[in-house]
Motif scaffolding. Structure first.
Motif, PDB file in Angstrom:
ATOM      1  N   PHE A 130       3.243   8.280  -1.138  1.00  0.00           N
ATOM      2  CA  PHE A 130       1.994   7.626  -1.503  1.00  0.00           C
ATOM      3  C   PHE A 130       1.044   7.639  -0.308  1.00  0.00           C
ATOM      4  O   PHE A 130       1.447   7.392   0.822  1.00  0.00           O
ATOM      5  N   SER A 131      -0.193   7.919  -0.578  1.00  0.00           N
ATOM      6  CA  SER A 131      -1.193   7.913   0.482  1.00  0.00           C
ATOM      7  C   SER A 131      -1.588   6.472   0.798  1.00  0.00           C
ATOM      8  O   SER A 131      -1.290   5.534   0.055  1.00  0.00           O
ATOM      9  N   LEU A 132      -2.268   6.341   1.915  1.00  0.00           N
ATOM     10  CA  LEU A 132      -2.754   5.012   2.289  1.00  0.00           C
ATOM     11  C   LEU A 132      -3.697   4.458   1.234  1.00  0.00           C
ATOM     12  O   LEU A 132      -3.658   3.263   0.891  1.00  0.00           O
ATOM     13  N   GLU A 133      -4.524   5.335   0.715  1.00  0.00           N
ATOM     14  CA  GLU A 133      -5.455   4.879  -0.312  1.00  0.00           C
ATOM     15  C   GLU A 133      -4.706   4.375  -1.536  1.00  0.00           C
ATOM     16  O   GLU A 133      -5.072   3.362  -2.148  1.00  0.00           O
ATOM     17  N   GLU A 134      -3.655   5.098  -1.874  1.00  0.00           N
ATOM     18  CA  GLU A 134      -2.872   4.668  -3.025  1.00  0.00           C
ATOM     19  C   GLU A 134      -2.188   3.338  -2.747  1.00  0.00           C
ATOM     20  O   GLU A 134      -2.135   2.455  -3.622  1.00  0.00           O
ATOM     21  N   GLU A 135      -1.684   3.194  -1.529  1.00  0.00           N
ATOM     22  CA  GLU A 135      -1.069   1.908  -1.187  1.00  0.00           C
ATOM     23  C   GLU A 135      -2.082   0.777  -1.285  1.00  0.00           C
ATOM     24  O   GLU A 135      -1.793  -0.299  -1.815  1.00  0.00           O
ATOM     25  N   GLN A 136      -3.249   1.037  -0.768  1.00  0.00           N
ATOM     26  CA  GLN A 136      -4.288   0.010  -0.821  1.00  0.00           C
ATOM     27  C   GLN A 136      -4.594  -0.371  -2.262  1.00  0.00           C
ATOM     28  O   GLN A 136      -4.718  -1.547  -2.610  1.00  0.00           O
ATOM     29  N   THR A 137      -4.701   0.651  -3.062  1.00  0.00           N
ATOM     30  CA  THR A 137      -5.027   0.393  -4.458  1.00  0.00           C
ATOM     31  C   THR A 137      -3.928  -0.407  -5.131  1.00  0.00           C
ATOM     32  O   THR A 137      -4.198  -1.349  -5.885  1.00  0.00           O
ATOM     33  N   ILE A 138      -2.703  -0.039  -4.861  1.00  0.00           N
ATOM     34  CA  ILE A 138      -1.595  -0.756  -5.486  1.00  0.00           C
ATOM     35  C   ILE A 138      -1.610  -2.225  -5.086  1.00  0.00           C
ATOM     36  O   ILE A 138      -1.475  -3.120  -5.924  1.00  0.00           O
ATOM     37  N   ILE A 139      -1.780  -2.456  -3.807  1.00  0.00           N
ATOM     38  CA  ILE A 139      -1.745  -3.842  -3.340  1.00  0.00           C
ATOM     39  C   ILE A 139      -2.899  -4.639  -3.931  1.00  0.00           C
ATOM     40  O   ILE A 139      -2.732  -5.766  -4.405  1.00  0.00           O
ATOM     41  N   GLN A 140      -4.052  -4.036  -3.893  1.00  0.00           N
ATOM     42  CA  GLN A 140      -5.214  -4.745  -4.433  1.00  0.00           C
ATOM     43  C   GLN A 140      -5.036  -5.040  -5.913  1.00  0.00           C
ATOM     44  O   GLN A 140      -5.290  -6.150  -6.386  1.00  0.00           O
ATOM     45  N   LEU A 141      -4.607  -4.029  -6.615  1.00  0.00           N
ATOM     46  CA  LEU A 141      -4.483  -4.216  -8.054  1.00  0.00           C
ATOM     47  C   LEU A 141      -3.323  -5.126  -8.407  1.00  0.00           C
ATOM     48  O   LEU A 141      -3.361  -5.831  -9.406  1.00  0.00           O
ATOM     49  N   HIS A 142      -2.302  -5.087  -7.586  1.00  0.00           N
ATOM     50  CA  HIS A 142      -1.197  -6.002  -7.844  1.00  0.00           C
ATOM     51  C   HIS A 142      -1.640  -7.440  -7.652  1.00  0.00           C
ATOM     52  O   HIS A 142      -1.257  -8.337  -8.417  1.00  0.00           O
ATOM     53  N   ALA A 143      -2.433  -7.657  -6.640  1.00  0.00           N
ATOM     54  CA  ALA A 143      -2.971  -9.005  -6.453  1.00  0.00           C
ATOM     55  C   ALA A 143      -3.836  -9.403  -7.640  1.00  0.00           C
ATOM     56  O   ALA A 143      -3.898 -10.562  -8.031  1.00  0.00           O
ATOM     57  N   LEU A 144      -4.482  -8.418  -8.192  1.00  0.00           N
ATOM     58  CA  LEU A 144      -5.383  -8.679  -9.299  1.00  0.00           C
ATOM     59  C   LEU A 144      -4.642  -8.815 -10.612  1.00  0.00           C
ATOM     60  O   LEU A 144      -4.911  -9.697 -11.417  1.00  0.00           O
ATOM     61  N   LEU A 145      -3.693  -7.942 -10.829  1.00  0.00           N
ATOM     62  CA  LEU A 145      -3.097  -7.821 -12.153  1.00  0.00           C
ATOM     63  C   LEU A 145      -1.660  -8.286 -12.220  1.00  0.00           C
ATOM     64  O   LEU A 145      -1.111  -8.407 -13.315  1.00  0.00           O
ATOM     65  N   GLY A 146      -1.054  -8.512 -11.075  1.00  0.00           N
ATOM     66  CA  GLY A 146       0.357  -8.843 -11.110  1.00  0.00           C
ATOM     67  C   GLY A 146       1.195  -7.617 -11.431  1.00  0.00           C
ATOM     68  O   GLY A 146       0.798  -6.491 -11.162  1.00  0.00           O
TER      69      GLY A 146
END
Length: 395
Positions: A70-86
């Motif tokens: 996973f790229s850094l961007e993908e990691e960022q997206t996952i974390i952000q969206l996980h915070a958002l969506l669970g």
DNA sequence: AAACGCAACAACCGCAGTCTG
DNA sequence: ACAGACTGCGGTTGTTGCGTT
């Protein structure tokens, strides 16, 4: 209602797939499409149940799957969206091109969750662990408690909003007109909902309903307490606030400050970034919902909230300058990454940079709003113009 | 070199929602 | 309206490979 098993278990193979099985499945789907998964194994000559075939195809064999790190961007997206969506992995996956929900889920469980935990952040709630006092600065116990309390409130609001969203989502799609509206091209369901069209036929709303709900819920102060003094969430974010008149039983939560990334102690590789990401992930926009003048009052939650024409939430200039032109350009990840890169003034501030005092009086309100307006405009673009089938825009 | 522990990932399980006859 | 089939989803387990002792 009882359910029959998805397939006859007797005589069917389980466990890892062999290359031969993969080849059979690929060849069959390539030639015939998958059709009915139940009948596929027989037709393809596989000793597997249809469900197993479907999973193998969906999670591994599909040609549009990207594998590897996973790229850094993908990691960022996952974390952000996980915070958002669970743990809504499928929803998260829609914003990670060519990644499957299963892969994201695994990556979260095996990598990101542990890294967050090591950083002193609860990977479930995305807030500092309660025993993470060492992560706090010397500003005092009260600040720490306030921050933690606010994070808890935020999470409560989030859960509340999601619960109501689930309960009421069905109500959104009941009339034929609604269904017709939902077929409008390039509009997410939420964007094309009829009440939105009625209120603003030429433009989809600017707000993911969950986000709106969170903000509305969170924004409303409880028991006085100095009112909505701070909107700084996680990092150094403070946002222009709205005033909302509740006519119903919307939850009311106190509004106080929330911790920033200023107090880190753990400095392992990537962890600081992670903490800042979490800080950002709770940066939710505030919408000038304008409820006072809206005939559709806040009766009971998300459903009513979605009635609001969100154009009202933004200044005319914001509508004119950034959204339509950029709404559909670039992938989510590209734009999100750019977003993160361009949001350094709050993403992980040095020394906190609190923009508000405890009484709700803020310095530099206008400047701050102007600085951050584009950030939230952008982030709203991302959630309002999701990829096709994105649950970000409602099921 | 063998044993062990752990991380990573694929796959399974079961529930829930939707579709269809 | 109902029941069964189908599909999607998230949680969990099993397997494999690698590093350490």
């Amino acid at each position: 209602m009882g359910r029959t098993p998805c397939c006859e278990k007797v005589g069917l193979k389980k466990g890892p797939w062999t290359p031969e099985e993969d080849h059979k499945l690929l060849a069959y789907i390539d030639q015939h499409g998958h059709g009915s998964w139940r009948s596929l194994p027989t037709k393809a000559g596989l000793q597997r149940c249809g469900k197993s075939c479907r999973l193998r195809w969906t999670n591994y064999l599909r040609p549009d799957i990207k594998r590897g790190k996973f790229s850094l961007e993908e990691e960022q997206t996952i974390i952000q969206l996980h915070a958002l969506l669970g743990n809504r992995w499928s929803a998260i996956a829609t914003h990670l091109p060519k990644r499957t929900d299963n892969e994201i889920k695994n990556y979260w469980n095996t990598h990101l969750k542990k890294r967050l935990a090591k950083s002193g952040i609860d990977p479930v709630t995305h807030k500092p662990k309660t025993d993470a006092g060492i992560l706090m600065s010397n500003d005092g116990q009260s600040k720490k408690n306030t921050n933690l309390s606010h994070m808890a409130q935020w999470e409560s609001a989030r859960l509340e909003a999601e619960a109501r969203l689930v309960r009421q989502s069905k109500l959104r799609w009941t009339s034929p007109n609604e269904r017709l509206s939902s077929q409008a091209p390039n509009f997410s369901p939420v964007a094309s909902a009829p009440f939105i069209n009625a209120a603003a036929p030429s433009k989809p709303p600017r707000c993911l309903d969950v986000l709106k709900d969170w903000n509305i819920v969170w924004d409303k102060p409880i028991g006085g307490g100095g009112g909505r003094s701070m909107a700084r969430l996680g990092g150094n974010l403070e946002l222009p606030r709205s005033k909302i008149s509740f006519s119903g039983n919307a939850p009311r939560l106190p509004t106080t400050a929330i911790g920033s990334c200023e107090d880190e102690i753990v400095k392992e590789e990537g962890e600081e970034d992670l903490k800042c990401l979490i800080g950002n992930s709770t940066h939710l926009p505030d919408f000038n919902v304008g409820m006072e003048n809206n005939p559709m009052s806040f009766a009971s939650g998300v459903h009513e909230m979605t009635i609001l024409p969100m154009e009202d939430a933004w200044t005319p200039e914001s509508l004119e300058t950034d959204n339509d032109a950029n709404a559909n350009s670039g992938t989510f990840v590209e734009r999100y990454t750019e977003l993160l890169n361009n949001s350094g003034n709050w993403s992980c501030p040095e020394g906190g940079g609190d923009q508000s005092d405890g009484d709700g009086n803020r310095s530099g309100d206008v400047d701050f709003y102007e600085k951050n307006k584009n950030y939230w405009n952008d982030i709203l673009d991302l959630v309002n113009y999701p990829p096709a089938n994105s649950p970000m825009s409602y099921p």
